[in-house]
Design a protein around this motif. Structure first.
Motif, short mmCIF file in Angstrom:
data_model
loop_
_atom_site.label_atom_id
_atom_site.label_comp_id
_atom_site.label_asym_id
_atom_site.label_seq_id
_atom_site.Cartn_x
_atom_site.Cartn_y
_atom_site.Cartn_z
N VAL A 1 0.86 -1.18 0.00
CA VAL A 1 0.00 0.00 0.00
C VAL A 1 0.90 1.23 0.00
N CYS A 2 0.67 2.14 -0.94
CA CYS A 2 1.50 3.35 -0.98
C CYS A 2 0.67 4.52 -1.50
N GLY A 3 1.33 5.64 -1.72
CA GLY A 3 0.64 6.84 -2.17
C GLY A 3 0.35 6.88 -3.66
N GLY A 4 0.85 5.87 -4.39
CA GLY A 4 0.43 5.68 -5.78
C GLY A 4 1.10 6.55 -6.82
N GLY B 1 3.11 -9.46 -7.28
CA GLY B 1 2.39 -9.00 -6.10
C GLY B 1 1.27 -8.03 -6.41
N ARG B 2 0.54 -7.66 -5.37
CA ARG B 2 -0.56 -6.71 -5.49
C ARG B 2 -0.16 -5.34 -4.95
N THR B 3 -0.69 -4.27 -5.56
CA THR B 3 -0.31 -2.90 -5.19
C THR B 3 -1.54 -2.00 -5.13
N ILE B 4 -1.68 -1.31 -3.99
CA ILE B 4 -2.78 -0.36 -3.81
C ILE B 4 -2.17 1.04 -3.73
N THR C 1 -4.69 -1.23 -7.89
CA THR C 1 -5.91 -0.76 -7.24
C THR C 1 -5.74 0.71 -6.84
N PRO C 2 -6.14 1.63 -7.72
CA PRO C 2 -6.05 3.05 -7.37
C PRO C 2 -7.27 3.49 -6.57
N VAL D 1 -17.25 10.25 -0.43
CA VAL D 1 -16.69 10.99 -1.57
C VAL D 1 -15.55 10.20 -2.20
N ILE D 2 -14.79 9.49 -1.38
CA ILE D 2 -13.69 8.67 -1.93
C ILE D 2 -14.26 7.53 -2.78
N ILE D 3 -15.36 6.95 -2.32
CA ILE D 3 -16.02 5.91 -3.14
C ILE D 3 -16.36 6.50 -4.51
N ILE D 4 -17.03 7.63 -4.49
CA ILE D 4 -17.47 8.26 -5.74
C ILE D 4 -16.29 8.56 -6.66
N LYS D 5 -15.22 9.08 -6.07
CA LYS D 5 -14.07 9.48 -6.90
C LYS D 5 -13.32 8.28 -7.47
N SER D 6 -13.47 7.13 -6.83
CA SER D 6 -12.70 5.96 -7.25
C SER D 6 -13.41 5.09 -8.29
#
Lengths: 155, 155, 155, 155
Positions: free
Chosen positions: A34-37, A54-57, A74-75, D86-91
């Motif tokens: 998990v990171c800031g993307g 691996g998986r990355t969020i 996963t953004p 709002v995060i749901i909507i934006k994603s």
């Protein structure tokens, strides 16, 4: 297991190699990164993780999923700027801090305030009244960092 | 002018006296104090400001205005927890950090990342690779802290 | 007492006159106006309040205090975009919704979800399964809106 | 493709069956379900998605990953309460609103304000000045809702 990787949006070649190694090790241990993307340490770590399967969020600061680096699968689009650092911290069990500037410092502060272990690779040192605090677990390379992160969680 | 005061929600008697002095000095210079609105350093600073006729804004982490200490005249209820620290930083021109634990450290990180000057009273020292960073403007007492904060803004 | 005024960042001349009247009435009743701090309904309401000697708080979505309209005396800089609407709702005892588009609708939703009374001036009507909900207190002009807002709080 | 499902944290048996069907259809079309991660509509939709082999992201309001329902595979811990809507909507690229109370209304408002299509199943109707707005795409059942959501995105 979700593990955070924090560090600057820009970094030297040397730091990028370190971050890529951390990503690869995380993937090989089956952890989700998990990171800031964004770029720099985040991008290098994601690349390492993805290349090892691996998986990355990526918890993004802005309003556009397209801001994510190419290795985020996963953004999450927050629109809350640097406050998104706190969401990274809250979503993981341990954090690996690599290099980094003041944004990384604030993230280390949030993690320690919350009791989330922080493993540090070439990052900040913290003192109060001239006395070094040992709150960051020091690691010497990518492999060591991931091993120490996993050990910190299994305690 | 809006000036932030950051520090722990609990503090020693000695630190409270320091914070109260900072609040008083800010009021006497006509500055509005912005803080996290709770106890400890925040409450002491608000008390000092109000007793000297100054204004105090509390950016609260929780969901209830009643959580504000008795010396906050303008409570803002955010419900975003520790992320509210970033709103404090964004709303002020300079920050005075007094003592404090990891929450204060994260706030210092946010301020420096944003280019907001930080005046420190008995707070964190930051190093990288064994080298002390001089990014925090050191002050020796309340009067000195407020004078240095005002000077940092007028640059 | 803190009272929220919500409505669009752009509005017709007619709606601006309505909003200005609401601001003026709030000031005359000694209430502090809390709004999003930008243009349109927000600016008109702040102008009305300030011209009648009242206080105005603007909870800004962006990262710059300079974005506030000229009639905001207390700008709070959040950097969280439209989420700042929730901070407005949490910081007030009652909300007056004037005209407005979908942003205002979301704010009405947040207020009603939280149990904060909403007084509506020429704003949204809400139905479920063909049945109009009476959850918004309808007002016919600025004076009526402020009277109904004060009455809703004193219950 | 990320598709949002919004609705109440509690719901009737009938609504739960509807939500479960929406989750299943999303999984069968290869979409990732993004929701608030808690009970009611969110849990039923996640269960439907997971039982059909799909992926589910839960954007949680609180501070604990353990708050997620048992069918969330990717919990994101925000600590920002209802603002996480709002995060749901934006994603996501499109949102399916099922039933729901005022929280769902605020989420519909955020989506429409941002230009994200909203497909409605037995949810709010919106009017202004006595005139029904057709901004919500009405669906008659789970299959219809997912087909309309996919169609809205491919435009």
């Amino acid at each position: 297991m979700f593990i955070g990787v924090i560090g600057g949006g820009r970094c030297s070649k040397k730091v990028a190699i370190l971050a890529e190694g951390v990503g690869r090790e995380l993937a090989e241990h089956g952890a989700t990164l998990v990171c800031g993307g964004l770029g720099g340490v985040m991008e290098a770590a994601c690349r390492g993780a993805r290349e090892a399967g691996g998986r990355t969020i990526g918890i993004l600061p802005g309003n556009r999923a397209e801001d994510a680096n190419a290795y985020v699968d996963t953004p999450i689009v927050t629109g809350i700027g640097e406050m998104r650092n706190v969401i990274i911290i809250k979503s993981v069990e341990v954090v690996i801090a690599i290099d980094g500037q003041y944004g990384t410092l604030s993230e280390i502060g949030h993690a320690l305030a919350r009791g989330i272990p922080v493993v540090g690779l070439d990052t900040w040192e913290l003192s109060q009244r001239g006395k070094l605090k040992d709150s960051i677990i020091l690691a010497k390379d990518a492999k060591d960092a991931v091993e120490k992160a996993l050990a910190a969680v299994s305690v």
